[in-house]
Design a protein around this motif. Structure first.
Motif, short mmCIF file in Angstrom:
data_model
loop_
_atom_site.label_atom_id
_atom_site.label_comp_id
_atom_site.label_asym_id
_atom_site.label_seq_id
_atom_site.Cartn_x
_atom_site.Cartn_y
_atom_site.Cartn_z
N ASN A 111 0.83 -1.20 0.00
CA ASN A 111 0.00 0.00 0.00
C ASN A 111 0.86 1.25 0.00
O ASN A 111 2.02 1.23 0.41
CB ASN A 111 -0.92 0.02 1.22
CG ASN A 111 -1.87 -1.16 1.22
OD1 ASN A 111 -2.39 -1.55 0.17
ND2 ASN A 111 -2.07 -1.75 2.38
N HIS A 112 0.28 2.36 -0.42
CA HIS A 112 0.97 3.65 -0.40
C HIS A 112 1.10 4.13 1.04
O HIS A 112 0.40 3.66 1.94
CB HIS A 112 0.19 4.70 -1.21
CG HIS A 112 -0.04 4.31 -2.63
ND1 HIS A 112 0.96 3.88 -3.47
CD2 HIS A 112 -1.18 4.29 -3.37
CE1 HIS A 112 0.46 3.64 -4.68
NE2 HIS A 112 -0.85 3.84 -4.62
N ALA A 114 0.35 6.91 3.65
CA ALA A 114 -0.52 8.06 3.89
C ALA A 114 0.17 9.02 4.86
O ALA A 114 1.13 8.65 5.54
CB ALA A 114 -1.86 7.60 4.46
N ASN A 161 -2.13 10.61 0.27
CA ASN A 161 -0.92 9.83 0.00
C ASN A 161 0.30 10.73 -0.04
O ASN A 161 0.30 11.77 -0.69
CB ASN A 161 -1.03 9.09 -1.33
CG ASN A 161 -1.97 7.93 -1.26
OD1 ASN A 161 -2.19 7.35 -0.20
ND2 ASN A 161 -2.55 7.58 -2.39
N LEU A 164 4.03 7.11 -3.08
CA LEU A 164 3.40 6.10 -3.92
C LEU A 164 4.31 4.88 -3.97
O LEU A 164 5.49 4.98 -4.34
CB LEU A 164 3.17 6.65 -5.33
CG LEU A 164 2.31 7.91 -5.40
CD1 LEU A 164 2.24 8.43 -6.82
CD2 LEU A 164 0.93 7.67 -4.84
#
Length: 181
Positions: A111-112, A114, A161, A164
């Protein structure tokens, strides 16, 4: 195994420069021994010159891998870094991001990052710059692209985000790239 062409070398160095800046020169002209990049079946390997000379005794068809796989060229000619290059990216990284322990696992699952999981970030990181992601104990976890600049991250909402995701050390366990090795 063959040397990279001029276009391949330019593409590789442009990708590495996104993450390392001018430290790419330090990878080739190291103090212990000179190193070079070689291509084997669309994959770029980082090899010491003594290992390269020793591998010349193996037939081209029989040689699978030698050195550290930095990444591979796609069919369209673009270069994609592999997670195996993380050791060198983290050593010479220009921009770094540290994540909180609560969001380490999320990043390792692909996942990115945050803003709520961001612990700190290198000052003056521009948007879309290549960054190396670290845990709070300075263990490199992977790399990605800065989605926001350092200045913009301060005013960003917690769900926005910041980084990335491109690759992480969890890929070894997930087996995303079975042909990585």
């Amino acid at each position: 195994m063959r040397p990279l062409t001029e276009d391949e070398t330019r593409t590789l160095f442009m990708k590495l420069t996104e993450y390392m800046g001018k430290a790419v020169e330090k990878m080739i002209n190291r103090s212990d021994e000179r190193h070079c990049f070689r291509l084997i079946k669309d994959r770029v390997y980082y090899i010491s010159e003594s290992l390269m000379k020793a591998s010349n005794s193996v037939r081209r068809e029989d040689l699978l891998h030698v050195g550290v796989c930095m990444g591979k060229f796609s069919k369209s000619g673009k270069f994609r870094l592999h997670i195996t290059s993380l050791e060198f990216l983290s050593q010479y990284a220009k921009y770094k991001v540290w994540v909180k322990p609560s969001s380490e696992m999320s990043f390792l699952y692909g996942n990115h990052v945050a803003k709520s999981g961001l612990a700190r970030m290198t000052e003056n990181t521009p948007q879309y710059a290549g960054v190396v992601v670290y845990s709070m104990s300075d263990i490199p976890l992977g790399f990605g692209v800065a989605a926001q600049s350092t200045e913009h991250c301060q005013s960003l909402d917690p769900t926005g985000n910041v980084v990335l995701h491109q690759a992480d050390i969890g890929e070894y366990l997930r087996g995303i790239e079975d042909d990585m090795f």
